[in-house]
Design an enzyme around this catalytic site. Structure first.
Site, PDB file in Angstrom:
ATOM      1  N   HIS A 248       0.809  -1.230   0.000  1.00  0.00           N
ATOM      2  CA  HIS A 248       0.000   0.000   0.000  1.00  0.00           C
ATOM      3  C   HIS A 248       0.842   1.280   0.000  1.00  0.00           C
ATOM      4  O   HIS A 248       0.295   2.356  -0.236  1.00  0.00           O
ATOM      5  CB  HIS A 248      -0.931   0.045   1.214  1.00  0.00           C
TER       6      HIS A 248
HETATM    7 ZN   LIG Z   1      -4.055  -7.001   3.204  1.00  0.00          ZN
END
Ligand SMILES: [Zn+2]
Ligand SMILES: [Zn+2]
Length: 387
Positions: free
Chosen positions: A131
């Site tokens: 992320h």
């Molecule tokens: Zn995850």
């Protein structure tokens, strides 16, 4: 099946620690390595250490200003919300730069091992921080180690890299970095962004050349539906794209017991997915395979068993699901966590699935998700979306 497999490991990788109440607790990789050792899995791989990624290596994709900001937080331990550090998801902690750079360095070491031919496959179970964005921490991730590994490979002159992300969350950071780069095929299978962080990963996100691929599965999808979707999308695209190297992210938060998400896979289904990716590495990428960990927040019942299966799969000596976990490891789990350890390496499921050759069911939400992805990207690869 495997010529050689390397596990990149340093005990200091467990210093990536957001504190006692944070879901990403480093004990999960500690218990993983202990279980792999207990079952003899580590005897069948080559163990290799690593150093931290340098600033220049991090700057292959992260902004210099971001790296400097993370370093300041690392010294002070104080938040810097402008770069996403100091939130509930990404608490600021002293040493955050060093811990994050070491995880990045481990994935770079895995990439170097495979690309230079020292190992056929390599894995960093502490990695998979998919992320992280070029200028911000996000979703428990500070430096994006899988994207850095890919960026490093491109700098070596690799022309085509495929990235397959089976974490329950969309691999948004990796997708964002390579969204307009036709040399990198990113494929992410995840719970629908309608019900789960980070809110992206719709099939319509296809990148400039169809090289961003998203399979957004409905909450509640279990082994058979997940594997049906995987096999309806991933093998065809990898065979068509013919990567020179395969990078995979193995977040195991798709498990039914995971506290942060809503898919219903078992250890056995996840093990089957890893075996399929291993086969695809040999069939489509000349066997060159770099694997990372990822999410996974059921720290005792799920992560250690699943990633022990992952290391065993890389080694070419898969662990039989019926294998007992071993009394030494169980005792370690009780002492370290106070929890009751799982007794065997299986959830007792048989990960069978029907492939798409029998046609698809427009009334089935999983089939609708699969067809949305195939319709969005298959034509861009010269593939027929219809089964
Ligand atoms: Zn995850
Ligand atoms: Zn192999």
């Amino acid at each position: 099946m495997s010529r050689s497999a390397r596990v990149i490991w340093d005990d200091a990788l467990t210093s990536y620690n957001f504190g006692p109440s944070h879901p990403l607790a480093p004990v999960r990789v500690e218990l993983t390595m202990a279980l792999a050792r207990e079952l003899g899995v580590l005897d069948k791989v080559e163990m290799s250490g690593c150093g931290p990624a340098s600033d220049d290596e991090l700057a292959m994709l992260h902004d210099r200003g971001y790296i400097e900001a993370v370093k300041r937080v690392s010294v002070s331990g104080r938040p810097d919300l402008a770069v996403g550090l100091g939130t509930t998801d990404n608490p600021a902690f002293a040493g955050v730069h060093e811990a994050s750079a070491l995880i990045a360095g481990a994935s770079l070491a895995a990439a170097r091992s495979v690309w230079e031919g020292a190992a056929e496959h390599a894995v960093n179970v502490a990695g998979g921080l998919h992320h992280a964005m070029p200028a911000a921490a996000s979703g428990f991730c500070v430096y994006n180690d899988p994207a850095l590994a890919i960026a490093w490979l491109l700098r070596q002159g690799v022309g085509r890299v495929a990235y397959v992300d089976v974490d329950v969350h969309h691999g948004d950071g990796v997708q964002a970095v390579f969204y307009d780069d036709p040399r990198v095929l990113t494929i992410s299978l995840h719970e629908s962004p309608r019900t789960l962080f980070p809110g992206t990963g719709f099939p319509e996100e296809t990148g400039a050349a169809g090289t961003a691929v998203n399979v957004a599965l409905p909450a509640g999808t279990g082994d058979s539906g997940w594997l049906r979707a995987f096999h309806a999308v991933v093998p065809l695209l990898l065979h068509e794209f013919r990567p020179e190297i395969l990078v995979t992210q193995h977040g195991c938060d798709s498990h039914a017991l995971d506290p942060l998400a809503n898919l219903m896979l078992s250890v056995d289904g996840q093990r089957a997915a890893y075996a399929a990716l291993h086969r695809l590495a040999h069939e489509t990428a000349g066997g060159r395979w770099i694997a990372t960990g990822g999410g996974g927040y059921e720290l005792v019942q799920v992560v250690p068993r699943v990633w022990t299966h992952l290391i065993a799969e890389l080694s070419g000596h898969p662990v039989d699901p019926a294998t007992p976990t071993g009394e030494g490891w169980r005792q370690f789990v009780r002492e370290r966590t106070g929890e009751t350890p799982p007794l065997t390496m299986t959830d007792g499921r048989n990960p069978e699935f029907r492939d798409l050759s029998g046609g698809y069911d427009p009334a089935d939400p999983i089939d609708r998700a699969v067809m949305a992805t195939r319709n969005a990207v298959f034509p861009l690869h010269g593939l027929d979306p219809m089964p």
